[in-house]
Scaffold this motif. Structure first.
Motif, mmCIF file in Angstrom:
data_model
loop_
_atom_site.group_PDB
_atom_site.id
_atom_site.type_symbol
_atom_site.label_atom_id
_atom_site.label_comp_id
_atom_site.label_asym_id
_atom_site.label_seq_id
_atom_site.Cartn_x
_atom_site.Cartn_y
_atom_site.Cartn_z
ATOM 1 N N GLY A 1 0.765 -1.013 0.024
ATOM 2 C CA GLY A 1 -0.004 -0.045 -0.144
ATOM 3 C C GLY A 1 0.847 1.337 0.253
ATOM 4 O O GLY A 1 2.096 1.203 0.011
ATOM 5 N N LYS A 2 0.210 2.517 -0.094
ATOM 6 C CA LYS A 2 0.771 3.732 -0.046
ATOM 7 C C LYS A 2 1.351 4.118 1.321
ATOM 8 O O LYS A 2 2.343 4.756 1.400
ATOM 9 C CB LYS A 2 0.012 4.864 -0.580
ATOM 10 C CG LYS A 2 -0.535 4.805 -1.853
ATOM 11 C CD LYS A 2 -1.229 5.967 -2.330
ATOM 12 C CE LYS A 2 -0.452 6.973 -2.210
ATOM 13 N NZ LYS A 2 -1.164 8.430 -2.950
ATOM 14 N N LEU A 3 0.562 3.687 2.442
ATOM 15 C CA LEU A 3 1.352 3.661 3.692
ATOM 16 C C LEU A 3 2.648 2.880 4.044
ATOM 17 O O LEU A 3 2.504 1.827 4.034
ATOM 18 C CB LEU A 3 0.342 3.426 4.773
ATOM 19 C CG LEU A 3 0.866 3.732 6.300
ATOM 20 C CD1 LEU A 3 0.798 5.142 6.340
ATOM 21 C CD2 LEU A 3 -0.427 3.302 7.165
ATOM 22 N N MET A 4 3.779 3.732 4.078
ATOM 23 C CA MET A 4 5.024 2.912 4.289
ATOM 24 C C MET A 4 5.509 2.637 5.903
ATOM 25 O O MET A 4 5.590 1.717 6.234
ATOM 26 C CB MET A 4 6.128 3.900 3.836
ATOM 27 C CG MET A 4 5.961 4.021 2.217
ATOM 28 S SD MET A 4 7.355 5.118 1.557
ATOM 29 C CE MET A 4 8.703 4.067 1.944
ATOM 30 N N ALA A 5 4.944 3.596 6.537
ATOM 31 C CA ALA A 5 5.513 3.517 8.231
ATOM 32 C C ALA A 5 4.604 4.466 8.839
ATOM 33 O O ALA A 5 4.345 5.626 8.438
ATOM 34 C CB ALA A 5 6.740 3.717 8.368
ATOM 35 N N LEU A 6 4.764 4.102 10.246
ATOM 36 C CA LEU A 6 4.031 4.976 11.281
ATOM 37 C C LEU A 6 5.255 5.342 12.437
ATOM 38 O O LEU A 6 5.896 4.324 12.723
ATOM 39 C CB LEU A 6 2.939 4.467 11.963
ATOM 40 C CG LEU A 6 1.480 4.435 11.111
ATOM 41 C CD1 LEU A 6 0.407 3.751 12.072
ATOM 42 C CD2 LEU A 6 1.093 5.784 10.900
ATOM 43 N N ARG A 7 5.435 6.643 12.579
ATOM 44 C CA ARG A 7 6.402 6.965 13.796
ATOM 45 C C ARG A 7 5.859 7.490 14.768
ATOM 46 O O ARG A 7 4.994 8.353 14.627
ATOM 47 C CB ARG A 7 7.522 7.730 12.894
ATOM 48 C CG ARG A 7 8.722 8.148 13.803
ATOM 49 C CD ARG A 7 9.675 8.466 13.211
ATOM 50 N NE ARG A 7 9.566 10.111 12.769
ATOM 51 C CZ ARG A 7 10.524 10.914 12.759
ATOM 52 N NH1 ARG A 7 11.707 10.571 12.839
ATOM 53 N NH2 ARG A 7 10.083 12.234 12.325
ATOM 54 N N HIS A 8 6.319 6.927 15.949
ATOM 55 C CA HIS A 8 5.763 7.639 17.245
ATOM 56 C C HIS A 8 6.977 8.302 18.171
ATOM 57 O O HIS A 8 8.009 7.413 18.263
ATOM 58 C CB HIS A 8 5.158 6.598 18.010
ATOM 59 C CG HIS A 8 4.158 6.979 19.440
ATOM 60 N ND1 HIS A 8 4.147 6.087 20.322
ATOM 61 C CD2 HIS A 8 3.968 8.186 19.810
ATOM 62 C CE1 HIS A 8 3.598 6.775 21.246
ATOM 63 N NE2 HIS A 8 3.520 8.169 20.973
#
Length: 872
Positions: free
Chosen positions: A552-559
């Motif tokens: 998908g287009k979402l590569m990563a989530l960073r917190h």
């Protein structure tokens, strides 16, 4: 030329005639080339030598000074008659006299010059007209002209020049050796077109250094002469500011027939001017006002305005009619150039007076709904200075705030502060390498003082109000140490010492009365010193987390999480050994026996009770990494999901009850490429309440609830506009930076825009939509309240010359619309046509205004208005 520029004073004639006809003016352009005028020279194309290079020569005739001339096309000389012909952007300079034209004939034998443009034989277009410059005067454009160097006489045809914010055209103009100018068939107008829409038609006139005398003059609107005029005019022209009568306007409203703004203008000197105006109503009301302006280039500028009104309302013979309302309003603005006195600042913005002034006077005759519906007034006068090579910064201010509805006034006269830049006392200037731990120790100092009062309007100027002033001085000395521990932790520790000086304390006692006792308070005058201190130490760090997506287009989530914890200690300053709190003597079974001798002080009193607790906070930031399709230079873009989400509170081990404080939280985020921003905040209470709504020392988690929500707020705003609007905002920012280099007239226009943005219409912005929404919920015990409002405003172009503006809103809790107003503007080149309408609410109104754009003729306007005050 010197004899052209003074004619700007003729604009006073326009104001006189405009008042007589109560309307607007246009003008008919005169014939610029009468039959007996010298016609411009038309040259056959074969007489121009295109291959001739530009030359410069010095004439050697009988001129008293050197004459320099040049031409871009060619120069021809008649040696027999001593005449020089210049073709194609010819230029002649003699003393402070300079002229440019496509054709110039320089007769060195007769000391004369003739200049004109050239008519192209193919296009029949007349180009290259003479442009004359003399000294510091503005350039003068003519169709053709003669000038004699020896006699200093000249004559020109088709004159056009700038004159103090307007433009003067004349069919003929000539000058004699006495520096007197004579003109025929002239037009003065603020319209810059060759054929102006309006103007003052002057049949003939004479202009000298000290006066202007004109023959018959009249107004012309779109080539239609008005039937009103003056047979002659005499205008003295001193070399300084002068005074004059300010003509009134006439009409009728609820206070009767009126003569509004009759007054006098006085130019005091080169830096100050003053105008005084008055308004009379047939039913006995009156208004007086005086306004002063001042300016010194590259130093400062400002203005002072005082207005007083006596208004009679109600029916004649009733008590409300016999006792008029006395109101006043004072405004003062002052700004100082940053370069005037480096290191020192002074500014003022004052708006004070009785709260009922705007509602009783209809915003002083202008009927501005924003002013009439105003709920608060505020003022501030501030001074600041940096000294000791920047080590200390001193600032002081006089401030005022006023609640019109509650009729309360808060004054701070004055408030001052002295701040020292934080220093490292154990560090050295010649240190080599990194700081040692003790060299990181920092020390600061600040002092602030205040003398304030919060009272009702009617009590403000009474003698007994002096004792209600609260005053004091506070000193703060922070000592801190910051170290990096184990690479990942930031350690901070500090000591806060605060000392306050007050000039009065209180003592309370119980006086016996028939029903038992009465609580009495005595004020003890005299110097009193109170101090307190606290210790704190804390640790903070940052934690990073990342979750990757393979599809998908979402590569990563960073917190990103930023936790911090600190320990705080403060002794119990409520004990008897400090003397800040005392006990009442007598029967105190029904009241609290403990009180502070510093009741309601300006800087507060030490809080009783020992503090030994841990404070904690945590902040969160979450963003997404998305594959980029729009930008080929970037493989991914970061999109913020939560720009901030924080929680904070503390736990006091030394408290007897309610050891855990309330938990505060706040956050912000944005959508649609940050065009819509959302801010939210709230408070969580971890303790229960009983059936009566009183807080009890039991945690809500015992009942299965984490905490009680006692407050929550949310606000958002967005602005959608065209690219032109963004460019305009950038241009305005650039103008604001360069404001110090603008002329006085340009600065006045910018100040007028900032005071009343609705008066400024930018037709270069096709559309703009803005909205703001706010929601707030609060609960105190068993009672709760909600506010829920939406405001919307914007504008759009119907055509390149028509613009519609609107502003409105809705209160969802009260279930009604807020102030709603529509405005329509029509650009008429040198005129503005505007229509304003507020269809609902207490201040319903509409108005139609046709006015000249130029500020020099701002009184030339035609208005139709219907509102709560006016009906004509």
């Amino acid at each position: 030329m010197k004899f052209i520029r003074p004619i700007f004073i003729v604009f006073s004639l326009a104001a006189l005639i405009a008042i007589a006809v109560n309307g607007s003016v246009y003008a008919q352009r005169p014939v610029l080339r009468p039959d007996n005028a010298v016609k411009a020279t038309t040259l056959p194309s074969d007489t121009i030598k295109l291959d001739t290079v530009t030359k410069k020569s010095t004439g050697s005739g009988t001129f008293t000074s050197k004459v320099t001339y040049s031409a871009e096309d060619s120069i021809k000389a008649d040696m027999t008659n001593n005449i020089v012909f210049l073709y194609g952007k010819g230029r002649v300079k003699y003393e402070d006299f300079e002229i440019e034209a496509d054709y110039i004939r320089l007769d060195q034998k007769n000391n004369s010059l003739f200049a004109s443009g050239i008519t192209n034989p193919k296009t029949k277009v007349y180009t290259g007209k003479p442009l004359l410059t003399q000294g510091a005067e503005p350039p003068l454009s003519t169709d053709s002209l003669f000038f004699n160097y020896k006699t200093k006489k000249g004559k020109s045809f088709g004159v056009f020049t700038d004159v103090e914010g307007g433009y003067l055209q004349a069919a003929q103009f000539k000058k004699n050796q006495y520096d007197e100018g004579f003109f025929k068939r002239g037009i003065y107008s603020t319209c810059n077109l060759p054929h102006p829409h309006f103007g003052i038609h002057i049949t003939r006139g004479i202009a000298t250094d000290k006066q202007i005398i004109t023959g018959p003059a009249y107004l012309v609107i779109e080539d239609v002469p008005l039937p009103l005029g003056v047979p002659f005019g005499f205008f003295p022209k001193p070399n300084r500011r002068s005074g004059g009568l300010l003509f009134p306007t006439f009409g009728e409203d609820t206070r009767g027939f009126f003569m509004r703004d009759l007054g006098y203008y006085l130019g005091l000197n080169d830096y100050w001017d003053l105008s005084t105006r008055g308004t009379l109503y047939s039913k006995g009301s009156y208004e007086l006002g005086t306004a002063a302006r001042y300016r010194k280039n590259y130093k400062y500028d400002g203005g002072l305005n005082f207005r007083f009104a006596s208004t009679k309302n109600g029916v004649e013979g009733t008590p409300s009619y016999k006792t008029p309302n006395k109101d006043f309003n004072l405004t003062w603005s002052h700004s100082q150039s940053p370069l005037a006195n480096p290191g020192t600042t002074f500014s003022a913005s004052v708006n004070a007076g009785t709260g009922s002034y705007f509602s009783n006077t209809g915003a002083a005759g202008t009927y501005n709904p924003t002013e009439i519906a105003r709920n608060t007034l505020s003022s501030s006068i501030s001074y600041g200075k940096v000294f000791a090579n920047g080590l200390f910064n001193f600032s002081s201010s006089l401030s005022h705030s006023q609640d019109i509805q509650q009729q309360t006034v808060f004054l701070d006269l004055p408030r001052f502060s002295l701040n020292m830049t934080t220093i490292n006392p154990f560090d050295t200037k010649d240190r080599a390498g990194e700081q040692k731990w003790y060299q990181r120790l920092s020390l600061g100092y600040s002092m602030q003082g205040s003398n304030s009062i919060n009272t009702k309007e009617y009590k403000l100027f009474k003698k007994e109000s002096i004792k209600d002033f609260r005053n004091g001085i506070q000193h703060d000395i922070p000592i801190s140490l910051s170290l990096n521990i184990l690479k990942f932790f930031q350690f901070n520790s500090g000591l806060q010492y605060s000392e306050k000086w007050y000039m009065q304390t209180i003592r309370k006692r119980l006086d016996p009365v028939a029903s038992g006792f009465a609580l009495a308070t005595d004020t003890i005058q005299g110097f009193s010193r109170v101090y307190e201190y606290s210790l704190n130490s804390g640790l903070s760090t940052k934690l990073y987390g990342k979750f990757n997506f393979k599809k998908g287009k979402l590569m990563a989530l960073r917190h990103i999480m930023t936790p911090s914890a600190n320990f705080n200690y403060r002794p119990d300053f409520g004990t008897n050994k400090f003397g800040y709190y005392r006990d009442l003597q007598g029967d105190t079974a029904k009241i609290s026996s403990r009180y502070s001798i510093y009741e309601n002080p300006v800087f507060g009193a030490p809080t009783p009770g020992r503090m030994a607790g841990i404070g904690f906070s945590i902040d969160n930031n979450i963003e997404a990494k998305v594959r980029s399709d729009a930008d080929s230079t970037k493989s991914s873009v970061n999109i913020p999901i939560l720009q901030s989400l924080s929680f904070s509170g503390n736990y006091n081990f030394a408290a007897e009850n309610f050891k855990l404080s309330t938990i505060g939280f706040s956050g912000r985020t944005a959508f649609f490429k940050e065009k819509i921003g959302i801010n939210f905040y709230g408070t969580l209470d971890p303790y229960k309440i009983d059936a009566a709504g009183n807080r009890i020392d039991k945690f809500t988690i015992e009942s299965g609830k984490l905490a009680r929500l006692t407050n929550f707020g949310l606000s958002t705003d967005f602005s959608l506009n065209s690219k032109a609007a963004k460019n305009r905002n950038e241009n305005l920012n650039e103008i604001d930076k360069a404001k110090q280099n603008l002329s006085r007239q340009q600065q006045d226009e910018l100040n007028a825009i900032s005071r009343d943005p609705n008066a400024f219409v930018d037709f270069n912005v096709p559309w703009n939509v803005s909205a703001a929404y706010s929601f707030n919920y609060s609960k105190n015990g068993l009672e709760s309240s909600i506010s829920n409002t939406l405001n919307i405003f914007g504008d759009f172009n119907v055509t390149p010359k028509w613009k519609v503006q609107y502003t409105s809103g809705y209160d969802f809790q009260a279930n009604k619309l807020s102030l709603t107003q529509f405005s329509i503007y029509r650009d008429l080149h040198c005129w503005d046509l505007s229509f304003r309408w507020s269809p609902i609410g207490t201040y319903k109104f509409y108005s139609v205004d046709l006015r000249v754009k130029a500020s020099i003729l701002q009184d030339l306007k035609l208005s139709k208005r219907r509102d709560a005050y006016n009906n004509f």
